[in-house]
Design a protein around this motif. Structure first.
Motif, PDB file in Angstrom:
ATOM      1  N   LYS A  39       0.560  -7.064 -24.356  1.00 56.94           N
ATOM      2  CA  LYS A  39       1.274  -6.632 -23.138  1.00 56.94           C
ATOM      3  C   LYS A  39       0.773  -5.249 -22.688  1.00 56.94           C
ATOM      4  O   LYS A  39       0.379  -5.065 -21.530  1.00 56.94           O
ATOM      5  CB  LYS A  39       2.774  -6.586 -23.452  1.00 56.94           C
ATOM      6  N   ASN A  40       0.760  -4.293 -23.619  1.00 58.15           N
ATOM      7  CA  ASN A  40       0.384  -2.917 -23.268  1.00 58.15           C
ATOM      8  C   ASN A  40      -1.079  -2.806 -22.842  1.00 58.15           C
ATOM      9  O   ASN A  40      -1.394  -2.081 -21.886  1.00 58.15           O
ATOM     10  CB  ASN A  40       0.632  -1.967 -24.455  1.00 58.15           C
ATOM     11  N   VAL A  41      -1.946  -3.518 -23.569  1.00 60.88           N
ATOM     12  CA  VAL A  41      -3.381  -3.442 -23.244  1.00 60.88           C
ATOM     13  C   VAL A  41      -3.640  -4.048 -21.863  1.00 60.88           C
ATOM     14  O   VAL A  41      -4.394  -3.486 -21.059  1.00 60.88           O
ATOM     15  CB  VAL A  41      -4.234  -4.135 -24.345  1.00 60.88           C
ATOM     16  N   THR A  42      -2.975  -5.167 -21.576  1.00 52.86           N
ATOM     17  CA  THR A  42      -3.130  -5.800 -20.259  1.00 52.86           C
ATOM     18  C   THR A  42      -2.695  -4.827 -19.157  1.00 52.86           C
ATOM     19  O   THR A  42      -3.410  -4.649 -18.170  1.00 52.86           O
ATOM     20  CB  THR A  42      -2.287  -7.096 -20.202  1.00 52.86           C
ATOM     21  N   GLU A  43      -1.562  -4.177 -19.370  1.00 54.00           N
ATOM     22  CA  GLU A  43      -1.037  -3.215 -18.382  1.00 54.00           C
ATOM     23  C   GLU A  43      -2.021  -2.077 -18.129  1.00 54.00           C
ATOM     24  O   GLU A  43      -2.342  -1.765 -16.980  1.00 54.00           O
ATOM     25  CB  GLU A  43       0.280  -2.613 -18.898  1.00 54.00           C
ATOM     26  N   ILE A  44      -2.509  -1.493 -19.221  1.00 53.35           N
ATOM     27  CA  ILE A  44      -3.396  -0.321 -19.069  1.00 53.35           C
ATOM     28  C   ILE A  44      -4.739  -0.732 -18.459  1.00 53.35           C
ATOM     29  O   ILE A  44      -5.321   0.017 -17.668  1.00 53.35           O
ATOM     30  CB  ILE A  44      -3.560   0.451 -20.412  1.00 53.35           C
ATOM     31  N   LEU A  45      -5.231  -1.918 -18.838  1.00 54.24           N
ATOM     32  CA  LEU A  45      -6.508  -2.373 -18.273  1.00 54.24           C
ATOM     33  C   LEU A  45      -6.376  -2.634 -16.774  1.00 54.24           C
ATOM     34  O   LEU A  45      -7.311  -2.387 -16.011  1.00 54.24           O
ATOM     35  CB  LEU A  45      -7.013  -3.631 -19.000  1.00 54.24           C
ATOM     36  N   LYS A  46      -5.203  -3.116 -16.380  1.00 54.25           N
ATOM     37  CA  LYS A  46      -4.962  -3.319 -14.938  1.00 54.25           C
ATOM     38  C   LYS A  46      -4.910  -1.961 -14.238  1.00 54.25           C
ATOM     39  O   LYS A  46      -5.437  -1.803 -13.136  1.00 54.25           O
ATOM     40  CB  LYS A  46      -3.658  -4.098 -14.725  1.00 54.25           C
ATOM     41  N   ALA A  47      -4.296  -0.970 -14.900  1.00 57.62           N
ATOM     42  CA  ALA A  47      -4.173   0.371 -14.311  1.00 57.62           C
ATOM     43  C   ALA A  47      -5.534   1.027 -14.104  1.00 57.62           C
ATOM     44  O   ALA A  47      -5.730   1.750 -13.127  1.00 57.62           O
ATOM     45  CB  ALA A  47      -3.295   1.245 -15.195  1.00 57.62           C
ATOM     46  N   VAL A  48      -6.460   0.786 -15.017  1.00 53.95           N
ATOM     47  CA  VAL A  48      -7.808   1.383 -14.848  1.00 53.95           C
ATOM     48  C   VAL A  48      -8.776   0.386 -14.197  1.00 53.95           C
ATOM     49  O   VAL A  48      -9.988   0.611 -14.175  1.00 53.95           O
ATOM     50  CB  VAL A  48      -8.392   1.912 -16.196  1.00 53.95           C
ATOM     51  N   GLU A  49      -8.213  -0.703 -13.699  1.00 57.59           N
ATOM     52  CA  GLU A  49      -8.962  -1.743 -12.973  1.00 57.59           C
ATOM     53  C   GLU A  49     -10.126  -2.326 -13.783  1.00 57.59           C
ATOM     54  O   GLU A  49     -11.251  -2.435 -13.319  1.00 57.59           O
ATOM     55  CB  GLU A  49      -9.462  -1.190 -11.633  1.00 57.59           C
ATOM     56  N   LEU A  50      -9.820  -2.659 -15.007  1.00 53.35           N
ATOM     57  CA  LEU A  50     -10.854  -3.264 -15.865  1.00 53.35           C
ATOM     58  C   LEU A  50     -10.383  -4.582 -16.495  1.00 53.35           C
ATOM     59  O   LEU A  50     -11.027  -5.089 -17.405  1.00 53.35           O
ATOM     60  CB  LEU A  50     -11.245  -2.291 -16.985  1.00 53.35           C
ATOM     61  N   TYR A  51      -9.282  -5.106 -16.015  1.00 48.15           N
ATOM     62  CA  TYR A  51      -8.723  -6.306 -16.646  1.00 48.15           C
ATOM     63  C   TYR A  51      -9.701  -7.482 -16.565  1.00 48.15           C
ATOM     64  O   TYR A  51      -9.792  -8.269 -17.514  1.00 48.15           O
ATOM     65  CB  TYR A  51      -7.385  -6.673 -15.997  1.00 48.15           C
ATOM     66  N   GLN A  52     -10.444  -7.547 -15.458  1.00 47.54           N
ATOM     67  CA  GLN A  52     -11.396  -8.655 -15.292  1.00 47.54           C
ATOM     68  C   GLN A  52     -12.503  -8.613 -16.351  1.00 47.54           C
ATOM     69  O   GLN A  52     -13.131  -9.636 -16.633  1.00 47.54           O
ATOM     70  CB  GLN A  52     -12.047  -8.594 -13.897  1.00 47.54           C
ATOM     71  N   LYS A  53     -12.727  -7.421 -16.903  1.00 42.31           N
ATOM     72  CA  LYS A  53     -13.837  -7.272 -17.860  1.00 42.31           C
ATOM     73  C   LYS A  53     -13.335  -7.145 -19.299  1.00 42.31           C
ATOM     74  O   LYS A  53     -14.035  -6.627 -20.167  1.00 42.31           O
ATOM     75  CB  LYS A  53     -14.669  -6.054 -17.481  1.00 42.31           C
ATOM     76  N   LYS A  54     -12.145  -7.621 -19.543  1.00 42.29           N
ATOM     77  CA  LYS A  54     -11.523  -7.417 -20.868  1.00 42.29           C
ATOM     78  C   LYS A  54     -12.289  -8.081 -22.018  1.00 42.29           C
ATOM     79  O   LYS A  54     -12.226  -7.621 -23.154  1.00 42.29           O
ATOM     80  CB  LYS A  54     -10.064  -7.890 -20.863  1.00 42.29           C
ATOM     81  N   ASP A  55     -13.024  -9.152 -21.704  1.00 39.76           N
ATOM     82  CA  ASP A  55     -13.750  -9.842 -22.777  1.00 39.76           C
ATOM     83  C   ASP A  55     -15.220  -9.433 -22.887  1.00 39.76           C
ATOM     84  O   ASP A  55     -15.968 -10.000 -23.684  1.00 39.76           O
ATOM     85  CB  ASP A  55     -13.658 -11.368 -22.572  1.00 39.76           C
ATOM     86  N   GLU A  56     -15.599  -8.449 -22.092  1.00 35.78           N
ATOM     87  CA  GLU A  56     -16.998  -8.003 -22.151  1.00 35.78           C
ATOM     88  C   GLU A  56     -17.167  -6.920 -23.221  1.00 35.78           C
ATOM     89  O   GLU A  56     -16.202  -6.268 -23.615  1.00 35.78           O
ATOM     90  CB  GLU A  56     -17.434  -7.479 -20.784  1.00 35.78           C
ATOM     91  N   TYR A  57     -18.411  -6.761 -23.639  1.00 36.38           N
ATOM     92  CA  TYR A  57     -18.698  -5.746 -24.653  1.00 36.38           C
ATOM     93  C   TYR A  57     -19.123  -4.433 -23.973  1.00 36.38           C
ATOM     94  O   TYR A  57     -19.703  -4.478 -22.875  1.00 36.38           O
ATOM     95  CB  TYR A  57     -19.789  -6.245 -25.610  1.00 36.38           C
ATOM     96  N   PRO A  58     -18.840  -3.279 -24.575  1.00 36.01           N
ATOM     97  CA  PRO A  58     -19.108  -1.983 -23.920  1.00 36.01           C
ATOM     98  C   PRO A  58     -20.525  -1.830 -23.379  1.00 36.01           C
ATOM     99  O   PRO A  58     -20.711  -1.261 -22.314  1.00 36.01           O
ATOM    100  CB  PRO A  58     -18.842  -0.966 -25.032  1.00 36.01           C
ATOM    101  N   LEU A  59     -21.506  -2.342 -24.113  1.00 38.78           N
ATOM    102  CA  LEU A  59     -22.893  -2.110 -23.682  1.00 38.78           C
ATOM    103  C   LEU A  59     -23.236  -2.834 -22.381  1.00 38.78           C
ATOM    104  O   LEU A  59     -24.242  -2.511 -21.740  1.00 38.78           O
ATOM    105  CB  LEU A  59     -23.874  -2.512 -24.798  1.00 38.78           C
ATOM    106  N   SER A  60     -22.399  -3.812 -22.002  1.00 41.31           N
ATOM    107  CA  SER A  60     -22.678  -4.532 -20.748  1.00 41.31           C
ATOM    108  C   SER A  60     -21.985  -3.848 -19.554  1.00 41.31           C
ATOM    109  O   SER A  60     -22.104  -4.316 -18.431  1.00 41.31           O
ATOM    110  CB  SER A  60     -22.217  -5.990 -20.864  1.00 41.31           C
TER     111      SER A  60
END
Lengths: 324, 208
Positions: free
Chosen positions: B111-132
């Motif tokens: 729940k919290n991670v989804t919320e914060i990822l939406k706040a920083v507008e990165l939810y669409q990339k949640k399954d990607e790896y940092p180097l990409s």
């Protein structure tokens, strides 16, 4: 509190599996070395148990043979009166007094604890026994008068009573009896076997210790490599608030998983090799020499399993201690 | 207060004293080598002052017991210039790290991670790896990771150091929005444009 602990445990397991997955090649390498190490340990245990088992079959050598004194010797060497009739017509009545003496001795022996069976061999029976068991010298034996053969009493002991002290005690008691010329039990053999069993035990302990240390070293190197490779990740985890335990426990789990897999693999390998060994009739060859080959029992496997697990834990402990 | 820090008798920081109050947005600035990063590291007990006292949450952390350090760090979010993301974990897993470390349950983490990822507008990339991801996206992941635990204080060391102006302003907007929710922000930077963007109190550390 309990749910938090469960969450932690779940996380530790997840991290350990993630670590294994992220370094498949390195883990396979470590796993193969560990499997080899555990295989040597198991193989050594198998060999040791079979050698030890074989040695024990000698240790349980439960026969003692008593040679009765020649009655003429008894009369010349002792001036005491005996109830045994030894008149000049000795040859004719020879068998009779020996039977009396044997019966008298057998009655005494029967009172000893741990005696299973007692056999009496008269001179003629001894002669027959020799003829039967030494066919090569039958022609020579045929020329000997059977009455020159000794009268023998053979004692079989209950194996559970057998010990070095017990046999020595019986030996001394029999040796002190009148009409007994000498008592034979494979004392020398007994000592040698005891020494060999002791030697086998000591060697077993030393080899096992050596294998244990090398196994610790293998785990140590494997985990150290993981730590060195993950040093950056560990630093990040610490910066965001991970405790040392949070970093170390997954390593212990990872190491334990590796050990269990390596142990199972080495056990399967040993079992396959053992089956091949039996399949190719080596067992028949060995049974010809009355050598019975046995596989490790559950307890032996459990011992090696705990040694394997302990070695991996110690390896992890020593390798991680440097970094935390 | 009156903090000194030296390496091999060479003083990096001499007599540094400042206060930051709850809910503030503060820039700590100064030329390269002035000791901004060292000051930030001392606040999260990565470094110990040679002399002086550092009070965080009314507690002297210059004499903190090593076992207490992880618990202090859980209360302070830290964003590094080089992001310090775990490359073998996805964006979601990287952000979830802080909560996992605190022993939070899986459902709350999700729940919290989804919320914060939406706040920083990165939810669409949640399954990607940092180097990409791009540099700006990686920095947003690092900010999300620092903020997901809802820390009282967030320290960012040169958070826009490697980023272009547009990305830097997005990062500042994100930090400002969380500051408005009550998180104290301490940003160490030598970038004057960033300070102008932020329009906040500035603590200037001069060299020597």
């Amino acid at each position: 509190m309990i749910s938090q602990k469960i969450n932690y445990l779940n996380n530790y397991l997840k991290i350990a599996i993630l670590n294994i997955k992220s370094n498949i090649a390195g883990n396979i390498f470590a796993l193969s070395i560990m499997s080899f190490s555990f295989f040597i340990m198991l193989f050594f245990m198998l060999s040791y148990i079979n050698i030890y088992n074989y040695m024990l079959s000698f240790e349980k050598n439960n026969t003692m043979i008593i040679f009765l004194k020649n009655l003429e010797d008894t009369n010349t060497n002792t001036n005491t009166n005996t109830n045994i009739n030894t008149n000049t017509n000795a040859d004719a009545n020879r068998a009779h007094p020996y039977k009396l003496i044997a019966a008298h001795i057998i009655n005494k022996i029967k009172k000893f604890k741990g005696v299973k069976k007692i056999y009496y061999y008269s001179d003629k029976l001894s002669y027959k026994f020799m003829l039967k068991h030494t066919p090569n010298i039958r022609t020579i034996l045929g020329k000997i008068n059977p009455t020159y053969f000794p009268h023998i009493i053979k004692i079989h002991f209950n194996p559970s009573y057998i010990s070095k002290i017990y046999l020595a005690n019986i030996y001394l008691r029999l040796k002190s009896m009148r009409h007994i010329k000498f008592v034979y039990y494979s004392k020398l053999m007994e000592d040698k076997i005891n020494q060999f069993v002791f030697f086998t035990k000591m060697m077993g302990f030393i080899v096992l210790l050596f294998l244990f240390i090398s196994s610790v070293f293998v785990s140590y190197s494997a985990i150290k490599l993981i730590i060195l490779r993950k040093q950056n990740d560990i630093e990040i985890l610490k910066l965001i608030g991970a405790t040392n335990n949070y970093i170390k426990i997954p390593m212990y789990i990872e190491s334990a998983i590796g050990s269990i897999i390596a142990f199972v693999l080495s056990l399967i390998l040993l079992s396959v090799i053992f089956d091949i060994f039996i399949y190719y009739k080596f067992n028949n060859f060995l049974s010809f020499f009355k050598i019975n080959i046995i596989f490790l029992n559950g307890f032996d496997i459990l011992i090696i399993f705990f040694i394997a697990l302990l070695s991996s834990f110690l390896g992890t402990y020593f390798s991680s201690r440097k970094f935390f | 207060m009156h903090v000194y820090k030296s390496y091999d008798k060479n003083y990096i920081i001499r007599d540094l004293s400042f206060n930051i109050y709850k809910g503030e947005f503060v820039f700590v600035t100064g030329p390269s080598g002035a000791g901004k990063t060292t000051t930030m590291k001392m606040v999260i007990a990565m470094e110990k002052p040679t002399h002086g006292q550092i009070n965080v949450f009314n507690e002297d952390i210059s004499a903190i017991h090593p076992k207490q350090i992880p618990f202090l760090r859980r209360k302070i979010g830290f964003v590094f210039q080089d992001f310090k993301l775990l490359v073998n974990r996805t964006v979601f897993q990287n952000v979830a790290l802080g909560l996992e470390i605190s022993g939070v349950s899986g459902s709350i983490i999700a729940k919290n991670v989804t919320e914060i990822l939406k706040a920083v507008e990165l939810y669409q990339k949640k399954d990607e790896y940092p180097l990409s991801l791009s540099g700006g996206e990686q920095q947003r992941v690092a900010i999300a990771r620092a903020l997901v635990q809802n820390p009282s204080v967030l320290i960012a060391d040169e958070p826009t150091g490697n980023l272009d102006f547009e990305t830097a302003s997005i990062i500042i907007d994100i930090l400002k929005s969380f500051n408005n929710k009550g998180t104290t922000m301490i940003i160490a930077t030598h970038d004057k444009t960033l300070i102008e963007l932020g329009r906040a109190r500035v603590i200037d550390i001069t060299k020597n």
